[in-house]
Design a protein around this motif. Structure first.
Motif, PDB file in Angstrom:
ATOM      1  N   ILE A 115       0.844  -1.204   0.000  1.00 12.53           N
ATOM      2  CA  ILE A 115       0.000   0.000   0.000  1.00 12.53           C
ATOM      3  C   ILE A 115       0.875   1.249   0.000  1.00 12.53           C
ATOM      4  N   LYS A 116       1.953   1.249   0.789  1.00 16.93           N
ATOM      5  CA  LYS A 116       2.855   2.408   0.824  1.00 16.93           C
ATOM      6  C   LYS A 116       3.479   2.648  -0.541  1.00 16.93           C
ATOM      7  N   ARG A 117       3.896   1.571  -1.222  1.00 16.72           N
ATOM      8  CA  ARG A 117       4.468   1.717  -2.571  1.00 16.72           C
ATOM      9  C   ARG A 117       3.430   2.274  -3.538  1.00 16.72           C
ATOM     10  N   GLU A 118       2.201   1.824  -3.412  1.00 16.70           N
ATOM     11  CA  GLU A 118       1.125   2.310  -4.283  1.00 16.70           C
ATOM     12  C   GLU A 118       0.862   3.797  -4.036  1.00 16.70           C
ATOM     13  N   ILE A 119       0.895   4.220  -2.791  1.00 18.79           N
ATOM     14  CA  ILE A 119       0.708   5.637  -2.452  1.00 18.79           C
ATOM     15  C   ILE A 119       1.831   6.471  -3.065  1.00 18.79           C
ATOM     16  N   LEU A 147       2.760  10.278  -9.789  1.00 18.63           N
ATOM     17  CA  LEU A 147       2.000  10.510 -11.021  1.00 18.63           C
ATOM     18  C   LEU A 147       1.138  11.765 -10.990  1.00 18.63           C
ATOM     19  N   CYS A 148       1.059  12.406  -9.843  1.00 18.92           N
ATOM     20  CA  CYS A 148       0.229  13.605  -9.713  1.00 18.92           C
ATOM     21  C   CYS A 148       0.651  14.654 -10.743  1.00 18.92           C
ATOM     22  N   GLY A 149      -0.293  15.121 -11.535  1.00 18.47           N
ATOM     23  CA  GLY A 149      -0.034  16.139 -12.543  1.00 18.47           C
ATOM     24  C   GLY A 149       0.367  15.565 -13.895  1.00 18.47           C
ATOM     25  N   SER A 150       0.559  14.267 -13.988  1.00 21.83           N
ATOM     26  CA  SER A 150       0.928  13.641 -15.266  1.00 21.83           C
ATOM     27  C   SER A 150      -0.268  13.630 -16.212  1.00 21.83           C
ATOM     28  N   THR A 200       1.293   9.756 -26.120  1.00 20.27           N
ATOM     29  CA  THR A 200       2.437  10.280 -25.366  1.00 20.27           C
ATOM     30  C   THR A 200       2.019  10.477 -23.912  1.00 20.27           C
ATOM     31  N   ILE A 201       3.027  10.721 -23.097  1.00 20.21           N
ATOM     32  CA  ILE A 201       2.794  10.980 -21.672  1.00 20.21           C
ATOM     33  C   ILE A 201       3.795  12.043 -21.219  1.00 20.21           C
TER      34      ILE A 201
END
Length: 82
Positions: free
Chosen positions: A55-59, A65-68, A79-80
Protein backbone atom coordinates in the motif's frame (compact mmCIF):
# COMPACT_ATOMS: atom_id res chain seq x y z
CA UNK A 1 -23.53 -14.97 19.26
CA UNK A 2 -24.75 -16.02 22.66
CA UNK A 3 -25.66 -13.70 25.51
CA UNK A 4 -22.78 -15.23 27.42
CA UNK A 5 -20.13 -14.24 24.88
CA UNK A 6 -21.57 -10.74 24.54
CA UNK A 7 -21.23 -10.31 28.28
CA UNK A 8 -17.66 -11.69 28.29
CA UNK A 9 -16.65 -9.41 25.41
CA UNK A 10 -17.65 -6.37 27.45
CA UNK A 11 -16.16 -7.65 30.72
CA UNK A 12 -12.80 -8.59 29.20
CA UNK A 13 -12.27 -5.67 26.83
CA UNK A 14 -12.69 -7.59 23.57
CA UNK A 15 -14.34 -6.18 20.46
CA UNK A 16 -16.64 -8.10 18.11
CA UNK A 17 -13.97 -8.04 15.39
CA UNK A 18 -11.57 -9.83 17.75
CA UNK A 19 -13.70 -12.95 17.52
CA UNK A 20 -13.43 -12.96 13.73
CA UNK A 21 -9.63 -12.55 13.85
CA UNK A 22 -9.13 -15.32 16.40
CA UNK A 23 -11.47 -17.62 14.49
CA UNK A 24 -9.77 -16.99 11.15
CA UNK A 25 -6.10 -16.76 12.18
CA UNK A 26 -5.90 -18.67 15.45
CA UNK A 27 -4.79 -22.27 15.95
CA UNK A 28 -6.99 -25.13 17.12
CA UNK A 29 -5.87 -26.24 20.58
CA UNK A 30 -8.54 -28.79 21.21
CA UNK A 31 -11.80 -30.03 19.89
CA UNK A 32 -13.60 -26.73 20.44
CA UNK A 33 -10.95 -24.11 21.23
CA UNK A 34 -9.06 -21.70 18.99
CA UNK A 35 -6.16 -19.70 20.39
CA UNK A 36 -4.29 -16.75 18.93
CA UNK A 37 -0.84 -18.18 19.63
CA UNK A 38 2.50 -16.40 19.23
CA UNK A 39 3.02 -18.33 15.99
CA UNK A 40 -0.39 -17.29 14.62
CA UNK A 41 0.17 -13.68 15.70
CA UNK A 42 3.60 -13.50 14.03
CA UNK A 43 2.21 -14.99 10.82
CA UNK A 44 -0.67 -12.49 10.71
CA UNK A 45 1.67 -9.58 11.53
CA UNK A 46 3.90 -10.61 8.65
CA UNK A 47 0.92 -10.74 6.26
CA UNK A 48 -0.29 -7.32 7.38
CA UNK A 49 3.21 -5.83 7.17
CA UNK A 50 3.58 -7.10 3.60
CA UNK A 51 0.19 -5.63 2.71
CA UNK A 52 1.15 -2.32 4.30
CA UNK A 53 4.39 -2.20 2.32
CA UNK A 54 2.46 -2.76 -0.92
CA UNK A 55 0.00 0.00 0.00
CA UNK A 56 2.85 2.41 0.82
CA UNK A 57 4.47 1.72 -2.57
CA UNK A 58 1.13 2.31 -4.28
CA UNK A 59 0.71 5.64 -2.45
CA UNK A 60 4.21 6.71 -3.54
CA UNK A 61 3.42 5.76 -7.14
CA UNK A 62 0.16 7.73 -7.10
CA UNK A 63 1.95 10.76 -5.60
CA UNK A 64 4.66 10.50 -8.28
CA UNK A 65 2.00 10.51 -11.02
CA UNK A 66 0.23 13.61 -9.71
CA UNK A 67 -0.03 16.14 -12.54
CA UNK A 68 0.93 13.64 -15.27
CA UNK A 69 -1.00 13.66 -18.53
CA UNK A 70 -1.62 10.76 -20.89
CA UNK A 71 -2.61 11.60 -24.48
CA UNK A 72 -4.88 9.04 -26.16
CA UNK A 73 -6.03 8.92 -29.77
CA UNK A 74 -8.19 6.20 -31.34
CA UNK A 75 -7.64 3.72 -28.50
CA UNK A 76 -3.85 4.19 -28.67
CA UNK A 77 -1.56 5.82 -26.15
CA UNK A 78 0.25 8.64 -28.00
CA UNK A 79 2.44 10.28 -25.37
CA UNK A 80 2.79 10.98 -21.67
CA UNK A 81 4.27 13.96 -19.83
CA UNK A 82 4.53 15.73 -16.47
Amino acid sequence: MTKHINLRLKQRGFKTGDIEDIFEYGECIGRNKIKMTNKATKKRRKELTESLCKIKREIQRVDRLCGSTLVVCDDSFVTIYH
